[in-house]
Scaffold this motif. Structure first.
Motif, PDB file in Angstrom:
ATOM      1  N   HIS A  47       0.429  -0.724   0.114  1.00  0.00           N
ATOM      2  CA  HIS A  47      -0.114  -0.323  -0.243  1.00  0.00           C
ATOM      3  C   HIS A  47       1.027   1.693   0.052  1.00  0.00           C
ATOM      4  O   HIS A  47       2.092   1.086   0.153  1.00  0.00           O
ATOM      5  CB  HIS A  47      -0.941   0.065   1.091  1.00  0.00           C
ATOM      6  N   LYS A  48       0.110   2.872  -0.208  1.00  0.00           N
ATOM      7  CA  LYS A  48       1.031   3.660   0.136  1.00  0.00           C
ATOM      8  C   LYS A  48       1.492   3.999   0.277  1.00  0.00           C
ATOM      9  O   LYS A  48       0.863   4.061   2.164  1.00  0.00           O
ATOM     10  CB  LYS A  48       0.038   4.856  -0.672  1.00  0.00           C
ATOM     11  N   ILE A  49       2.822   4.344   0.542  1.00  0.00           N
ATOM     12  CA  ILE A  49       3.742   4.846   1.874  1.00  0.00           C
ATOM     13  C   ILE A  49       3.276   6.233   2.212  1.00  0.00           C
ATOM     14  O   ILE A  49       3.856   7.164   0.920  1.00  0.00           O
ATOM     15  CB  ILE A  49       5.113   4.834   1.207  1.00  0.00           C
ATOM     16  N   GLU A  50       2.887   6.660   3.359  1.00  0.00           N
ATOM     17  CA  GLU A  50       2.855   7.775   4.035  1.00  0.00           C
ATOM     18  C   GLU A  50       3.775   8.293   4.431  1.00  0.00           C
ATOM     19  O   GLU A  50       4.787   7.482   4.784  1.00  0.00           O
ATOM     20  CB  GLU A  50       1.304   7.888   4.781  1.00  0.00           C
ATOM     21  N   TYR A  51       3.427   9.649   4.686  1.00  0.00           N
ATOM     22  CA  TYR A  51       5.054  10.720   6.061  1.00  0.00           C
ATOM     23  C   TYR A  51       5.227   9.804   7.126  1.00  0.00           C
ATOM     24  O   TYR A  51       5.758   9.546   7.270  1.00  0.00           O
ATOM     25  CB  TYR A  51       4.019  11.459   6.187  1.00  0.00           C
ATOM     26  N   GLU A  52       3.846   9.058   7.545  1.00  0.00           N
ATOM     27  CA  GLU A  52       4.373   8.834   8.654  1.00  0.00           C
ATOM     28  C   GLU A  52       4.796   6.807   8.552  1.00  0.00           C
ATOM     29  O   GLU A  52       5.926   7.065   9.467  1.00  0.00           O
ATOM     30  CB  GLU A  52       3.126   8.460   9.630  1.00  0.00           C
ATOM     31  N   ASP A  53       4.143   6.546   7.051  1.00  0.00           N
ATOM     32  CA  ASP A  53       5.342   5.702   7.240  1.00  0.00           C
ATOM     33  C   ASP A  53       7.176   5.634   6.960  1.00  0.00           C
ATOM     34  O   ASP A  53       7.767   5.207   7.502  1.00  0.00           O
ATOM     35  CB  ASP A  53       4.358   4.339   6.406  1.00  0.00           C
ATOM     36  N   ALA A  54       6.860   6.158   6.684  1.00  0.00           N
ATOM     37  CA  ALA A  54       8.525   7.004   5.845  1.00  0.00           C
ATOM     38  C   ALA A  54       9.067   7.604   7.678  1.00  0.00           C
ATOM     39  O   ALA A  54      10.270   6.898   7.772  1.00  0.00           O
ATOM     40  CB  ALA A  54       8.590   8.088   5.229  1.00  0.00           C
ATOM     41  N   LEU A  55       8.861   8.011   8.137  1.00  0.00           N
ATOM     42  CA  LEU A  55       9.513   8.028  10.335  1.00  0.00           C
ATOM     43  C   LEU A  55       9.688   6.961  10.251  1.00  0.00           C
ATOM     44  O   LEU A  55      10.903   6.942  11.095  1.00  0.00           O
ATOM     45  CB  LEU A  55       8.059   9.348  10.671  1.00  0.00           C
ATOM     46  N   ASN A  56       8.847   6.415  10.395  1.00  0.00           N
ATOM     47  CA  ASN A  56       8.561   4.503  11.491  1.00  0.00           C
ATOM     48  C   ASN A  56       9.591   3.966  10.887  1.00  0.00           C
ATOM     49  O   ASN A  56      10.311   3.079  11.748  1.00  0.00           O
ATOM     50  CB  ASN A  56       7.116   3.863  11.728  1.00  0.00           C
TER      51      ASN A  56
END
Length: 532
Positions: free
Chosen positions: A231-240
């Motif tokens: 699924h799409k990589i969101e900003y929060e995903d990149a942080l984690n």
């Protein structure tokens, strides 16, 4: 078929595909078109800025059968042989693992033989600064006067380690860090081609974490896509995924520093570490946040200078009012020094915690910059005094809030004499003698540091001892029940003594009072205060 990492799959194949190094690329394209090709080049710059890519493109371009505006065609036999690593005319060497005199002698022997079915023989030596001094000496003559068909391309991240004799024999090209915007555009291009669904904000963050390195940024995108492939990589995903910290944490840290809340500061650090965040990255991101605070104080329009949502931008502007420019510059200096120390430290958490404590209390910094920061703090707090409170008659309350920022007068009276019960006197003498060893033995390094400049005196109202310190930051830490319990346990384990401790914030000097026992009253003739 095995998976090919994105940074290898998307390595630039022509000069036009190289990003962020326009002056260098234009120079080499002109050299190829005019035939004015040098015999030795030195490529300098940080990792991932295109040094090796340009060297490989140059190696193909000089022998290309059908060059296109200075670029290699990548279709002719010569280009294809270089691309599939089968060319005998392009020799790559890693000086990090081949740095001896014998390795250089081997090159010196090989250059005597002309290229096979090509104009030039190209030697690409990566990390050339790793060569030994003897190897450099053996290389000098060959580098200065190679055969006309030989080109040397030396690449290094540390040109300062090269002998001047090597530097003077090469055309030097300095590869700059690539801008975040340029990297973001390239990442967007790669993500679109690879079918990677990623949010624009996440792409920009990945580019910023790459710190000017295209290769590092593409590798980080590869890492994120592997973790979030469905699924799409969101900003929060990149942080984690990248072990980074959201902006709100830095806002909380700035507020805690402003309130001098050491407990809150330590809790934030604890949460960051428990979440698996990397301390070095946390420090760099905090420096960037403080940099943004400086911009918010100095620039009216932050568009294009600060990459934040409108909500975070409003919070940034509010946070910028908490400290003066001098204080923020001091923060940047201290955190930058801390970032350098982190590379060689095994106690990174302790270094971070103690640095933040010093940031909260500028009086612990005796340098001119620390004194200026303290003066700025005093001015800021005086400016924040509520004038309406004074007009309404609440002068006592107003002065009470400001008293902590006014230097206290230190009295120079002669020492007082105080009589103590014999048992309490003996406990005092033991603690005074062993205090330094006791402080070191405390299991918490933060508490141990806080106790460093403290001393003990007897509690004249109750049994036990008082820990005296003049530092507000240390006082807050020592006053915690957990801290005092640690101290009690150390004393009990070491000396079989059960002593209760309380704390006091005071400018009083350690030797301002002389203590004697009750038994001494009958032996000496001095004025003594006895315990009530």
């Amino acid at each position: 078929m095995s998976y090919t990492a994105l940074y290898r799959k998307w390595r630039s194949q022509t000069f036009d595909e190289i990003k962020g190094q326009d002056p260098i690329i234009e120079s080499f394209k002109n050299q190829i078109k005019t035939g004015r090709i040098g015999h030795a080049y030195l490529f300098c710059g940080t990792r991932g800025t295109g040094k090796t890519s340009v060297a490989k493109i140059l190696a193909r371009a000089v022998n290309c059968e059908n060059p296109d505006n200075g670029n290699p065609c990548n279709k002719c036999a010569s280009c294809r042989s270089v691309l599939n690593d089968s060319s005998m005319n392009v020799i790559e060497m890693d000086a990090a693992s081949n740095n001896s005199v014998e390795d250089i002698r081997q090159i010196r022997d090989q250059v005597q033989y002309p290229p096979v079915d090509a104009r030039f023989k190209v030697y690409i030596i990566d990390e050339v600064h790793m060569l030994s001094q003897a190897a450099f000496n053996a290389f000098l003559k060959t580098l200065e006067e190679p055969p006309e068909y030989v080109i040397f391309v030396l690449a290094t991240t540390e040109p300062n380690k090269l002998p001047i004799t090597i530097l003077s024999r090469c055309q030097r090209y300095d590869f700059r860090r690539i801008s975040t915007e340029t990297i973001t555009e390239r990442l967007h291009e790669i993500a679109s081609s690879e079918g990677i669904a990623v949010d624009d904000e996440a792409l920009h963050y990945i580019a910023r974490v790459g710190d000017g390195s295209m290769r590092d940024s593409v590798s980080l995108l590869d890492q994120c896509s592997a973790f979030q492939f469905d699924h799409k990589i969101e900003y929060e995903d990149a942080l984690n995924i990248l072990g980074a910290v959201d902006t709100s944490v830095f806002s909380d840290m700035i507020c805690a520093l402003n309130k001098k809340d050491i407990r809150d500061i330590l809790n934030i650090i604890s949460e960051v570490i428990e979440q698996g965040r990397e301390i070095g990255q946390f420090i760099n991101d905090l420096i960037m946040y403080i940099r943004n605070l400086l911009l918010a104080k100095s620039v009216d329009n932050l568009n294009g200078l600060v990459d934040m949502s409108n909500e975070n931008l409003l919070k940034l502007k509010d946070d910028s009012k908490l400290f003066s420019v001098d204080e923020l510059l001091r923060f940047v200096r201290m955190l930058s020094e801390l970032s350098n120390q982190m590379r060689y430290s095994v106690s990174k958490r302790i270094l971070l915690e103690t640095t933040l404590m010093k940031m909260a209390y500028p009086e612990t910094d005796t340098s001119l910059e620390g004194l200026n920061a303290k003066l700025s703090e005093i001015k800021r707090n005086i400016a924040n005094i509520n004038i309406d409170s004074i007009k309404n008659g609440n002068l006592t309350e107003t002065l009470g809030k400001a008293k902590d920022f006014v230097p206290k007068e230190i009295k120079s009276d002669s020492p007082k004499k105080v009589a103590l019960p014999k048992a309490q006197y003996e406990d005092l003498q033991l603690l005074k003698k062993e205090w330094r060893n006791i402080c070191i033995a405390v299991p918490s390094s933060v508490v141990s540091v806080a106790l460093k400049d403290s001393y003990v005196k007897p509690n004249r109202e109750h049994d036990g001892m008082i820990i005296v310190t003049k530092s507000k930051a240390c006082y807050k830490i020592i006053s915690e029940n957990e801290s005092k319990d640690m101290l009690c346990k150390v004393v009990e384990d070491r000396y079989n003594k059960s002593i209760k401790f309380s704390t006091e914030l005071s400018e009083e000097k350690e030797n301002s009072t002389i203590y004697v026992t009750d038994d001494d009253l009958s032996k000496i003739n001095i004025n003594i205060e006895t315990e009530g």
